[in-house]
Scaffold this motif. Structure first.
Motif, PDB file in Angstrom:
ATOM      1  N   GLU A 205       0.815  -1.211   0.000  1.00 46.14           N
ATOM      2  CA  GLU A 205       0.000   0.000   0.000  1.00 46.14           C
ATOM      3  C   GLU A 205       0.852   1.266   0.000  1.00 46.14           C
ATOM      4  O   GLU A 205       0.351   2.345  -0.324  1.00 46.14           O
ATOM      5  CB  GLU A 205      -0.925   0.015   1.221  1.00 46.14           C
ATOM      6  CG  GLU A 205      -1.966  -1.083   1.228  1.00 46.14           C
ATOM      7  CD  GLU A 205      -2.853  -1.019   2.458  1.00 46.14           C
ATOM      8  OE1 GLU A 205      -2.700  -0.068   3.254  1.00 46.14           O
ATOM      9  OE2 GLU A 205      -3.693  -1.916   2.623  1.00 46.14           O
ATOM     10  N   HIS A 208       4.481   3.139  -4.816  1.00 49.01           N
ATOM     11  CA  HIS A 208       3.933   3.724  -6.045  1.00 49.01           C
ATOM     12  C   HIS A 208       4.981   3.576  -7.143  1.00 49.01           C
ATOM     13  O   HIS A 208       6.186   3.562  -6.864  1.00 49.01           O
ATOM     14  CB  HIS A 208       3.608   5.206  -5.837  1.00 49.01           C
ATOM     15  CG  HIS A 208       2.708   5.475  -4.685  1.00 49.01           C
ATOM     16  ND1 HIS A 208       1.367   5.772  -4.824  1.00 49.01           N
ATOM     17  CD2 HIS A 208       2.950   5.478  -3.344  1.00 49.01           C
ATOM     18  CE1 HIS A 208       0.826   5.955  -3.617  1.00 49.01           C
ATOM     19  NE2 HIS A 208       1.764   5.787  -2.706  1.00 49.01           N
ATOM     20  N   HIS A 215      -4.572   4.660  -3.271  1.00 48.09           N
ATOM     21  CA  HIS A 215      -4.924   3.275  -2.957  1.00 48.09           C
ATOM     22  C   HIS A 215      -6.344   3.208  -2.422  1.00 48.09           C
ATOM     23  O   HIS A 215      -6.814   4.121  -1.727  1.00 48.09           O
ATOM     24  CB  HIS A 215      -3.981   2.690  -1.893  1.00 48.09           C
ATOM     25  CG  HIS A 215      -2.571   2.536  -2.379  1.00 48.09           C
ATOM     26  ND1 HIS A 215      -2.184   1.560  -3.272  1.00 48.09           N
ATOM     27  CD2 HIS A 215      -1.448   3.244  -2.087  1.00 48.09           C
ATOM     28  CE1 HIS A 215      -0.890   1.668  -3.500  1.00 48.09           C
ATOM     29  NE2 HIS A 215      -0.427   2.680  -2.805  1.00 48.09           N
ATOM     30  N   GLN A 216      -7.018   2.132  -2.732  1.00 50.09           N
ATOM     31  CA  GLN A 216      -8.352   1.917  -2.199  1.00 50.09           C
ATOM     32  C   GLN A 216      -8.248   1.591  -0.718  1.00 50.09           C
ATOM     33  O   GLN A 216      -7.383   0.830  -0.286  1.00 50.09           O
ATOM     34  CB  GLN A 216      -9.070   0.784  -2.942  1.00 50.09           C
ATOM     35  CG  GLN A 216      -9.399   1.105  -4.399  1.00 50.09           C
ATOM     36  CD  GLN A 216     -10.182  -0.030  -5.039  1.00 50.09           C
ATOM     37  OE1 GLN A 216     -10.313  -1.111  -4.503  1.00 50.09           O
ATOM     38  NE2 GLN A 216     -10.723   0.250  -6.215  1.00 50.09           N
TER      39      GLN A 216
END
Length: 223
Positions: A205, A208, A215-216
């Protein structure tokens, strides 16, 4: 100078077993040789423009520790009222410092005027000297763990309490107050993780590729 496989593994072991220690301190004193080793490690932290902005105040006097402890108690009470009711109740039950129990306290400061107003690497980002001092904290923390010493960072305290107790001038920034000492044991996981305060965020998470990607948020009860 290459690092051997065994040396590499020791570094990772130290990083992953580092803990913020609060309640496991033992009263036995730390030898001067060990204190100087961990301070030397801190003093070899990276610093912007090689300005080395840190200083280390060693605290062993009982009355001084008590003054710092009193300041913590005031800040702790004020902080508890900032959380929601359920979190506030959990917060009050947490052991968040070892000021009196630890045989040694170290206050790390940052002199932002050291070596003049213009410093290589700080011309655009002036806060880099503060980050450098934080690197010294991390070096000290890892060196202490390698010595099997526990470290606890006391951040729930007003700077003015430390200035008064330790005679720190107003133009010197306070970075950290650390409690240091031998411990009865090191916990397998960070205390706040074990207590259910927050889970450890998955590494994936935080990664990148080439650009920021939102992020969800996973709100499932299983998390």
């Amino acid at each position: 100078m290459n690092i051997t496989e065994q040396e590499r593994d020791a570094v990772y072991k130290t990083i992953f077993s580092r803990r913020d220690v609060r309640g496991q301190f033992l009263p036995e004193p730390i030898s001067q040789q060990v204190i100087m080793r961990i301070l030397k490690a801190a003093h070899h932290a990276p610093s912007v423009g090689f300005m080395q902005p840190w200083d280390f105040i060693l605290v062993q006097n009982a009355e001084t520790k008590q003054a710092i402890k009193n300041g913590f108690e005031q800040a702790h009470q004020a902080s508890a009222e900032m959380f929601t009711q359920d979190k506030s109740e959990q917060y009050r039950q947490l052991k968040l410092e070892g000021i009196l129990e630890a045989p040694l306290g170290i206050c790390i400061t940052c002199d932002r005027s050291r070596n003049g107003p213009v410093v290589i690497g700080r011309t655009i980002k002036p806060e880099m000297d503060l980050y450098s001092a934080v690197c010294a904290v991390q070096n000290l923390w890892l060196a202490a763990r390698a010595e099997n010493l526990g470290v606890g960072w006391v951040s729930i305290i007003e700077d003015e309490v430390l200035r008064s107790a330790l005679g720190i001038p107003q133009d010197i920034d306070i970075i950290a107050y650390l409690c240091i000492g031998s411990v009865s044991h090191f916990k397998d996981k960070p205390e706040l993780e074990t207590a259910g305060w927050l889970p450890r965020r998955a590494l994936e998470e935080a990664i990148h590729h080439d650009a920021w990607q939102p992020h969800q948020v996973n709100n499932s009860s299983e998390r």
